[in-house]
Motif scaffolding. Structure first.
Motif, PDB file in Angstrom:
ATOM      1  N   LEU A   1       0.665  -1.214   0.144  1.00  0.00           N
ATOM      2  CA  LEU A   1       0.144   0.076  -0.036  1.00  0.00           C
ATOM      3  C   LEU A   1       0.743   1.208   0.017  1.00  0.00           C
ATOM      4  N   GLU A   2       2.017   1.282   0.647  1.00  0.00           N
ATOM      5  CA  GLU A   2       2.914   2.184   0.606  1.00  0.00           C
ATOM      6  C   GLU A   2       3.545   2.795  -0.688  1.00  0.00           C
TER       7      GLU A   2
ATOM      8  N   GLU B   1       2.016   1.661  -3.534  1.00  0.00           N
ATOM      9  CA  GLU B   1       0.892   2.172  -4.344  1.00  0.00           C
ATOM     10  C   GLU B   1       0.664   3.759  -4.061  1.00  0.00           C
ATOM     11  N   THR B   2       0.569   3.889  -2.846  1.00  0.00           N
ATOM     12  CA  THR B   2       0.468   5.444  -2.560  1.00  0.00           C
ATOM     13  C   THR B   2       1.273   6.565  -3.036  1.00  0.00           C
ATOM     14  N   GLU B   3       2.710   5.866  -2.876  1.00  0.00           N
ATOM     15  CA  GLU B   3       3.777   6.649  -3.403  1.00  0.00           C
ATOM     16  C   GLU B   3       3.534   6.897  -4.924  1.00  0.00           C
TER      17      GLU B   3
ATOM     18  N   LYS C   1       0.668   6.717  -6.706  1.00  0.00           N
ATOM     19  CA  LYS C   1      -0.352   7.611  -7.085  1.00  0.00           C
ATOM     20  C   LYS C   1       0.021   9.172  -6.915  1.00  0.00           C
TER      21      LYS C   1
END
Length: 107
Positions: free
Chosen positions: A72-73, A75-77, A79
């Motif tokens: 998730l980290e 993917e967040t970065e 995005k």
């Protein structure tokens, strides 16, 4: 005499019966004690198996939560970088549009 022999025979039979009943009660008590010990061992084994399964599932899920958190980290970065790139592109487009309208004077 015959009466005394019969009474003696009855007393002997009663003693034997008492002995048989006493032996049967002792056997029953022993068997109940063994059954209780076996049941306690089964319960202990069952609980230890459940505890082991719980710990295994807990370690599996906590391990996957660490990997999920890392995923998730990432993917967040990604995005965030995509949004920054899109914002800078839109910003450039807005500046170009504003410059065009400011520099073009209607006569």
């Amino acid at each position: 005499m015959r009466r005394q022999g019969g009474i003696q025979l009855l007393l002997t039979a009663e003693q034997e019966a008492r002995h048989i009943v006493y032996s049967a009660v002792n056997v029953k008590k022993t068997r109940l004690r063994q059954a209780k010990e076996e049941a306690e061992m089964e319960v202990t084994n069952y609980l230890s198996n459940l505890e082991a399964e719980y710990k295994q599932k807990l370690s599996e899920t906590s391990g996957s939560s660490d990997s999920t958190e890392k995923r998730l980290e990432v993917e967040t970065e990604q995005k965030i970088q995509h949004l920054k790139k899109a914002a800078s592109q839109v910003s450039l487009d807005n500046i170009a549009m504003l410059t065009k309208y400011i520099t073009n004077i209607k006569t």
